[in-house]
Design an enzyme around this catalytic site. Structure first.
Site, PDB file in Angstrom:
ATOM      1  CG  PHE A 123      -1.872   1.208   1.171  1.00  0.00           C
ATOM      2  CD1 PHE A 123      -3.037   1.141   0.430  1.00  0.00           C
ATOM      3  CD2 PHE A 123      -1.575   2.382   1.840  1.00  0.00           C
ATOM      4  CE1 PHE A 123      -3.908   2.233   0.362  1.00  0.00           C
ATOM      5  CE2 PHE A 123      -2.431   3.472   1.781  1.00  0.00           C
ATOM      6  CZ  PHE A 123      -3.600   3.392   1.035  1.00  0.00           C
ATOM      7  CG  ASP A 208       5.741   3.408   1.702  1.00  0.00           C
ATOM      8  OD1 ASP A 208       5.736   4.095   2.750  1.00  0.00           O
ATOM      9  OD2 ASP A 208       4.713   3.199   1.035  1.00  0.00           O
ATOM     10  CE  LYS A 237      -0.070   5.425   7.818  1.00  0.00           C
ATOM     11  NZ  LYS A 237      -1.464   5.871   8.010  1.00  0.00           N
TER      12      LYS A 237
END
Length: 381
Positions: A123, A208, A237
């Site tokens: 993702f 990532d 995040k």
């Protein structure tokens, strides 16, 4: 718009590892804004930094130098293996920037190669490019035609990566732990194996770390644990502890492919966002947060293994630090709802995986509370 299937509670306040709804009910929060609130809710150092900054200067745009942006970039570079930073507003934007930088660098240095290899069940975001990079068909549905330039291979399969390299390939993009894919750990040597392939084939390696970065696995970056030096790392995040900010870190040679007007962001790295980022990163580095994450995460993993031994519905326990999960033999959505009723917030991904990405300030006492509720819910249903 109906882009979210929300739970039937309204959260209005948070402190530490707890949040409260509009009826005053308390919840132990093991979602943490989906791995965002690394220092918990309303952490005093972040609150003070944001309050102080908003009274002085909120936004000026990247037409000018921004002091906080320079300071946060320095912190990231000094505590990582990379040299340059581009600031944006989210993980999707950080990954979008990485994809663009890879292509631009390849257009200059790799005779126009453009294809990235990514992993099944990965993702990488919700923009058109990053949703295409995401190796899950359910995220692609309804958005055709998708941009070309992505090839998918199984996670944890180095041979599949080697076989997928073509005369169009410019790099490999990988999560050091697949978060949305169900908290899937890499096999030992997987990340270093990708680095080796990239070195041998003259490819870029993009890691990532949107979900794993800024301490989630017990080190500032998860790829540190295999001593891997990628060409790019993406972050978001936890970087602002709830304030929207993303970042792309890159090696100096690769970063040089971005020149004025080749990429940009109106809000990226503004004084307010970077004030939150500085406070968050300094606190994580100064106050033993990484050690706490490792210690409490190991305890949590042990308690989940105990839960698995007692309950046949739990088939697999996995994770590292404070990104953990249990895979169930049955759908998990109802268990999430039952936990909410008992004052525990957890997350279900992939239909049957219960994911735990709490603040990194979690204690062993909090873990015991959570395990008690999980045990009740799993046994009762």
């Amino acid at each position: 718009m109906t882009t979210y299937k929300r739970f039937p509670i309204v959260l209005t306040r948070g402190l530490g590892v707890h949040v409260w709804d509009n009826d005053g009910r308390s919840y132990l929060d093991l979602v943490g804004g989906i791995a965002v609130c690394a220092l918990g809710h309303s952490h005093p150092r972040v609150v003070e930094a944001v309050k102080r900054q908003v009274e002085v200067l909120t936004h000026v745009s990247n037409l000018y130098h921004i002091e906080n942006q320079i300071l946060l970039a320095r912190l990231l570079v000094e505590n990582s293996c990379l040299d340059k930073v581009f600031f944006c507003n989210s993980g999707a934007e950080a990954n979008e920037a990485a994809i663009k930088l890879a292509r631009r660098y390849a257009s200059e240095k790799m005779a126009g190669k453009y294809e990235l290899i990514t992993m099944h069940d990965s993702f990488h975001g919700r923009t058109l490019a990053t949703v295409t990079a995401t190796g899950q068909e359910r995220f692609h549905a309804g958005f055709a035609p998708l941009p070309e330039g992505f090839r998918y291979v199984p996670y944890n399969d180095l041979a599949a990566i080697e076989a997928a390299v073509s005369d169009r390939t410019c790099g490999v993009m990988v999560e050091p732990i697949q978060g949305e894919g169900g908290v899937v750990n890499p096999a030992p040597g997987y990340l270093s194996g990708i680095r080796k392939i990239c070195d041998e084939r003259n490819l870029l390696m993009i890691v990532d770390e949107v979900q794993t970065g800024i301490g989630r696995t017990g080190t500032l970056f998860a790829c540190e644990q295999e001593e891997v030096v990628p060409d790019m790392i993406t972050l978001a995040k936890a970087l602002g502890n709830g304030f929207p900010i993303g970042a792309l870190l890159a090696a100096k040679e690769v970063a040089a492919a971005f020149i004025p007007a080749s990429h940009g962001s109106t809000f990226g790295g503004n004084p307010l966002a970077t004030a939150a980022g500085i406070a968050t990163l300094e606190t994580i580095l100064d106050e033993g947060i990484l050690d706490n994450c490792s210690r409490v995460g190991a305890y949590f993993l042990d308690r989940l293994e105990e839960l698995k031994d007692k309950n046949p519905r739990v088939s697999v326990v996995r994770g590292r630090g404070l990104i953990l999960a249990i895979e169930l033999t049955v759908p998990g959505a109802d268990f999430v709802l039952e936990c909410i009723k008992r004052g525990l917030l957890i997350n279900c991904t992939g239909g049957n995986v219960l994911r735990f990405v709490p603040p990194l300030i979690l204690t062993t006492k909090d873990v015991d509370t959570a395990i008690g509720i999980l045990s009740e819910v799993l046994e009762e249903r």
